[in-house]
Design a protein around this motif. Sequence first.
Motif, PDB file in Angstrom:
ATOM      1  N   LEU A  46       0.839  -1.196   0.000  1.00 52.49           N
ATOM      2  CA  LEU A  46       0.000   0.000   0.000  1.00 52.49           C
ATOM      3  C   LEU A  46       0.875   1.247   0.000  1.00 52.49           C
ATOM      4  CD1 LEU A  46      -2.964   1.093   0.256  1.00 52.49           C
ATOM      5  CD2 LEU A  46      -2.474   1.353   2.692  1.00 52.49           C
ATOM      6  N   ALA A  47       1.951   1.217   0.763  1.00 53.07           N
ATOM      7  CA  ALA A  47       2.868   2.353   0.786  1.00 53.07           C
ATOM      8  C   ALA A  47       3.433   2.619  -0.601  1.00 53.07           C
ATOM      9  CB  ALA A  47       3.996   2.087   1.785  1.00 53.07           C
ATOM     10  N   VAL A  48       3.797   1.552  -1.308  1.00 55.83           N
ATOM     11  CA  VAL A  48       4.374   1.715  -2.641  1.00 55.83           C
ATOM     12  C   VAL A  48       3.324   2.171  -3.645  1.00 55.83           C
ATOM     13  CG1 VAL A  48       5.454   0.476  -4.559  1.00 55.83           C
ATOM     14  CG2 VAL A  48       6.213   0.049  -2.215  1.00 55.83           C
ATOM     15  N   GLU A  49       2.149   1.535  -3.628  1.00 57.46           N
ATOM     16  CA  GLU A  49       1.130   1.817  -4.631  1.00 57.46           C
ATOM     17  C   GLU A  49       0.410   3.143  -4.408  1.00 57.46           C
ATOM     18  OE1 GLU A  49      -0.757  -1.930  -6.664  1.00 57.46           O
ATOM     19  OE2 GLU A  49      -1.090  -2.111  -4.504  1.00 57.46           O
ATOM     20  N   LEU A  50       0.452   3.642  -3.174  1.00 62.19           N
ATOM     21  CA  LEU A  50      -0.407   4.787  -2.874  1.00 62.19           C
ATOM     22  C   LEU A  50       0.315   5.973  -2.258  1.00 62.19           C
ATOM     23  CD1 LEU A  50      -3.436   5.322  -3.221  1.00 62.19           C
ATOM     24  CD2 LEU A  50      -3.769   4.627  -0.864  1.00 62.19           C
ATOM     25  N   LEU A  51       1.407   5.762  -1.522  1.00 64.38           N
ATOM     26  CA  LEU A  51       1.966   6.846  -0.717  1.00 64.38           C
ATOM     27  C   LEU A  51       3.391   7.257  -1.086  1.00 64.38           C
ATOM     28  CD1 LEU A  51       0.706   5.677   2.810  1.00 64.38           C
ATOM     29  CD2 LEU A  51      -0.257   7.477   1.386  1.00 64.38           C
ATOM     30  N   LEU A  52       4.255   6.318  -1.413  1.00 60.65           N
ATOM     31  CA  LEU A  52       5.664   6.656  -1.602  1.00 60.65           C
ATOM     32  C   LEU A  52       5.947   7.370  -2.921  1.00 60.65           C
ATOM     33  CD1 LEU A  52       7.698   3.585  -0.274  1.00 60.65           C
ATOM     34  CD2 LEU A  52       7.714   5.926   0.602  1.00 60.65           C
ATOM     35  N   PHE A  53       5.210   7.013  -3.969  1.00 62.08           N
ATOM     36  CA  PHE A  53       5.436   7.549  -5.312  1.00 62.08           C
ATOM     37  C   PHE A  53       6.831   7.206  -5.833  1.00 62.08           C
ATOM     38  CE2 PHE A  53       2.428  10.267  -3.091  1.00 62.08           C
ATOM     39  CZ  PHE A  53       1.324  10.142  -3.912  1.00 62.08           C
ATOM     40  N   GLU A  54       7.378   6.108  -5.367  1.00 63.86           N
ATOM     41  CA  GLU A  54       8.647   5.611  -5.867  1.00 63.86           C
ATOM     42  C   GLU A  54       8.843   4.186  -5.360  1.00 63.86           C
ATOM     43  OE1 GLU A  54      11.495   8.344  -4.129  1.00 63.86           O
ATOM     44  OE2 GLU A  54      11.922   6.944  -2.509  1.00 63.86           O
ATOM     45  N   TRP A  55       9.779   3.483  -5.980  1.00 67.87           N
ATOM     46  CA  TRP A  55      10.166   2.155  -5.519  1.00 67.87           C
ATOM     47  C   TRP A  55      11.691   2.140  -5.483  1.00 67.87           C
ATOM     48  CZ3 TRP A  55       6.743  -2.500  -5.747  1.00 67.87           C
ATOM     49  CH2 TRP A  55       7.379  -3.640  -5.244  1.00 67.87           C
ATOM     50  N   ARG A  56      12.232   2.540  -4.355  1.00 67.02           N
ATOM     51  CA  ARG A  56      13.673   2.639  -4.199  1.00 67.02           C
ATOM     52  C   ARG A  56      14.089   2.034  -2.864  1.00 67.02           C
ATOM     53  NH1 ARG A  56      15.180   8.872  -6.035  1.00 67.02           N
ATOM     54  NH2 ARG A  56      14.414   8.737  -8.177  1.00 67.02           N
ATOM     55  N   PRO A  57      15.278   1.450  -2.787  1.00 65.67           N
ATOM     56  CA  PRO A  57      15.736   0.893  -1.506  1.00 65.67           C
ATOM     57  C   PRO A  57      15.756   1.920  -0.386  1.00 65.67           C
ATOM     58  CG  PRO A  57      17.153   0.164  -3.299  1.00 65.67           C
ATOM     59  CD  PRO A  57      16.242   1.203  -3.881  1.00 65.67           C
ATOM     60  N   ARG A  58      16.082   3.166  -0.700  1.00 68.02           N
ATOM     61  CA  ARG A  58      16.209   4.195   0.331  1.00 68.02           C
ATOM     62  C   ARG A  58      14.905   4.416   1.087  1.00 68.02           C
ATOM     63  NH1 ARG A  58      16.082  10.085  -2.794  1.00 68.02           N
ATOM     64  NH2 ARG A  58      13.865   9.982  -3.348  1.00 68.02           N
ATOM     65  N   SER A  59      13.768   4.156   0.449  1.00 67.84           N
ATOM     66  CA  SER A  59      12.479   4.331   1.115  1.00 67.84           C
ATOM     67  C   SER A  59      11.802   3.005   1.427  1.00 67.84           C
ATOM     68  CB  SER A  59      11.541   5.183   0.242  1.00 67.84           C
ATOM     69  OG  SER A  59      11.420   4.636  -1.059  1.00 67.84           O
ATOM     70  N   LEU A  60      11.947   2.029   0.539  1.00 68.01           N
ATOM     71  CA  LEU A  60      11.266   0.754   0.732  1.00 68.01           C
ATOM     72  C   LEU A  60      11.784   0.020   1.973  1.00 68.01           C
ATOM     73  CD1 LEU A  60       9.238  -1.290  -0.394  1.00 68.01           C
ATOM     74  CD2 LEU A  60      11.084  -2.278  -1.737  1.00 68.01           C
ATOM     75  N   VAL A  61      13.088   0.052   2.198  1.00 66.50           N
ATOM     76  CA  VAL A  61      13.666  -0.682   3.330  1.00 66.50           C
ATOM     77  C   VAL A  61      13.179  -0.141   4.674  1.00 66.50           C
ATOM     78  CG1 VAL A  61      15.809  -1.233   4.528  1.00 66.50           C
ATOM     79  CG2 VAL A  61      15.678  -1.481   2.044  1.00 66.50           C
ATOM     80  N   PRO A  62      13.248   1.177   4.950  1.00 63.77           N
ATOM     81  CA  PRO A  62      12.727   1.679   6.227  1.00 63.77           C
ATOM     82  C   PRO A  62      11.233   1.422   6.411  1.00 63.77           C
ATOM     83  CG  PRO A  62      14.170   3.306   5.220  1.00 63.77           C
ATOM     84  CD  PRO A  62      13.927   2.259   4.190  1.00 63.77           C
ATOM     85  N   VAL A  63      10.454   1.579   5.341  1.00 62.26           N
ATOM     86  CA  VAL A  63       9.017   1.335   5.446  1.00 62.26           C
ATOM     87  C   VAL A  63       8.751  -0.129   5.778  1.00 62.26           C
ATOM     88  CG1 VAL A  63       6.875   1.233   4.118  1.00 62.26           C
ATOM     89  CG2 VAL A  63       8.320   3.257   3.972  1.00 62.26           C
ATOM     90  N   ALA A  64       9.466  -1.029   5.121  1.00 64.08           N
ATOM     91  CA  ALA A  64       9.285  -2.462   5.397  1.00 64.08           C
ATOM     92  C   ALA A  64       9.673  -2.806   6.825  1.00 64.08           C
ATOM     93  CB  ALA A  64      10.111  -3.284   4.405  1.00 64.08           C
ATOM     94  N   ILE A  65      10.726  -2.191   7.331  1.00 66.45           N
ATOM     95  CA  ILE A  65      11.149  -2.458   8.702  1.00 66.45           C
ATOM     96  C   ILE A  65      10.098  -1.972   9.694  1.00 66.45           C
ATOM     97  CG2 ILE A  65      12.829  -1.748  10.464  1.00 66.45           C
ATOM     98  CD1 ILE A  65      14.972  -1.926   8.298  1.00 66.45           C
ATOM     99  N   ALA A  66       9.532  -0.794   9.458  1.00 62.49           N
ATOM    100  CA  ALA A  66       8.493  -0.275  10.346  1.00 62.49           C
ATOM    101  C   ALA A  66       7.258  -1.167  10.327  1.00 62.49           C
ATOM    102  CB  ALA A  66       8.116   1.154   9.944  1.00 62.49           C
ATOM    103  N   SER A  67       6.869  -1.622   9.135  1.00 62.37           N
ATOM    104  CA  SER A  67       5.696  -2.476   9.014  1.00 62.37           C
ATOM    105  C   SER A  67       5.918  -3.819   9.695  1.00 62.37           C
ATOM    106  CB  SER A  67       5.357  -2.687   7.534  1.00 62.37           C
ATOM    107  OG  SER A  67       4.221  -3.496   7.378  1.00 62.37           O
ATOM    108  N   ALA A  68       7.101  -4.390   9.501  1.00 61.43           N
ATOM    109  CA  ALA A  68       7.405  -5.668  10.134  1.00 61.43           C
ATOM    110  C   ALA A  68       7.464  -5.528  11.659  1.00 61.43           C
ATOM    111  CB  ALA A  68       8.732  -6.202   9.612  1.00 61.43           C
ATOM    112  N   THR A  69       8.011  -4.418  12.136  1.00 61.06           N
ATOM    113  CA  THR A  69       8.049  -4.169  13.581  1.00 61.06           C
ATOM    114  C   THR A  69       6.647  -4.137  14.160  1.00 61.06           C
ATOM    115  OG1 THR A  69      10.118  -2.909  13.378  1.00 61.06           O
ATOM    116  CG2 THR A  69       8.800  -2.560  15.369  1.00 61.06           C
TER     117      THR A  69
END
Length: 542
Positions: free
Chosen positions: A186-209
């Motif tokens: 959802l973050a990628v498809e709706l909020l981030l407006f990009e697919w890059r390691p610099r943003s995807l990795v922190p978001v994934a860590i927060a979601s997994a936490t």
Amino acid sequence: MKSEPSALRDFTVDRRVWLLSGVSIGIGACATGLAVLLLRLIALSTNLFYYHRFSTDAISPAGSPLGHWMVVVPVVGGLIVGVMARFGSDKIRGHGIPEAIEAILLHRAKVDPKIAVLKPVSAAIAIGSGGPFGAEGPIIMTGGAVGSLIAQWMHVTDAERTTLLVAGAAAGMSATFATPVAAILLAVELLLFEWRPRSLVPVAIASATAGLLRVFWLGAGPLFQMPVLSGTHRIAFALGALMLGALLGLVSAGMSRLMYAFEDLFEHLHVHWMWWPAIGGIGIGVGGLFFPRGLGVGYDNIAELLHGNATIGLIVGILIAKSLMWAFSLGSGTSGGVLAPLLMIGGAVGAMAGHLAHASVEAQAFWALIGMGSMLAGALGVPLTAILFSLEVTHCLPALLPLTMACIASYLVTSLLMPRSILTEKLSRRGYHLTREYGVDPLELVIVRELMSPLSVSAPVLGANAKLSEFYAYADGTARGAAEIMATEGLETLMVIDRATRQACGTISLSDLLRGRVRTVERENERLRLFDHVPAESGGHN
């Protein structure tokens, strides 16, 4: 002859991703706590409004002993929300997700600290007083607000602040539904407006936490249990899912238009918008008299649909009463989410299809799941999120293939019929356009040497101690890199340097960069039969 390896990288990421990832762990924990707090506040509000007792036990308003006085409760709740919006912050009005998108795109990912307090409180009051909304939108906005506030205390760029805001939003959704992977998508498809390691990795860590921590407060998933399914790979199920998905695309488009039609109706009222949620509460109260189970979030309704034993009365009540209550009240500008109501309505359409087909209990649950995912894919325009979300909240892996077909069919229909989704339509009505199509910048695919104008005479080698004021682009660099240098430095022409020899080999101008975009235009518009263009060396003829 083997060429030298390119100096370019696949991804633009640096060591700051470690800092953002570490901070995201804390944001994930905070968002989980806030999600639990909001769910408790909703339960407390429901008990206070409908049962006049102080308790945080989850309960439905449908069993309230108030009788006809239940009509008044949503009006009182709407009045309180209107006052909070008028004298607190008008940003608490609406779904929650469009407000997060607006903060990201228009306000440098900066959220007012008041939102972190007023949004969950107003949502708890609106839902606890009978509002037929979901808690996920306010939780996503609240989690995003916390991520933004933490980022505002740090020395970060706008892009990094956006990453932390989205990390909080994804963590909020993950904690609410036990859907960490769907929250990332959802973050990628709706909020981030990009697919890059610099943003995807922190978001994934927060979601997994958040997914890990929710177990201690809310329990492990799945959120909704389903009967064991078998035989879902049959052609009949696949074709049925495809047709049901297309139907749900039409339904989701209709629900979006219905909600905004009510919003337009409120816009024509000659009273201040502060009073609109109270007027919307009248619709909730009246609808609740005829269909009490339409009050509140209604997770119990979704659970019954996914058990496959929903009655015709419940299904019809959701399709008519719940739909009208939700669209009318949300159109009034109160505080509440769209996810849970849309899931419920989509599930009811699927369950109705199962009833009409005289399907078994297991099959009715299957069709309810297909309808639920298809509605989410079409209404929000997030097909991948819808597929993974549906699987994570039910752990019903056998439904993967039919669910994929249905969600893609729904997404296709709404993409053709609707210029915007139910979320981005609100931004459009505020005067902003948001494109949802992601793609690689065409200039990233073009190398500078392909566009540059070669020098007619030899040029001196660029020394190791060249002045910083001498801006240039490397011949093997991307045209996008050259464009960024021109944009930031206000230049119209750059010298081009050979990376290996440090020798000037050409120049590149703005007009040269525009030629780089011609390839994209040709790729999109030029239609050729390649078999009619046989290369000369193959011995063929045109």
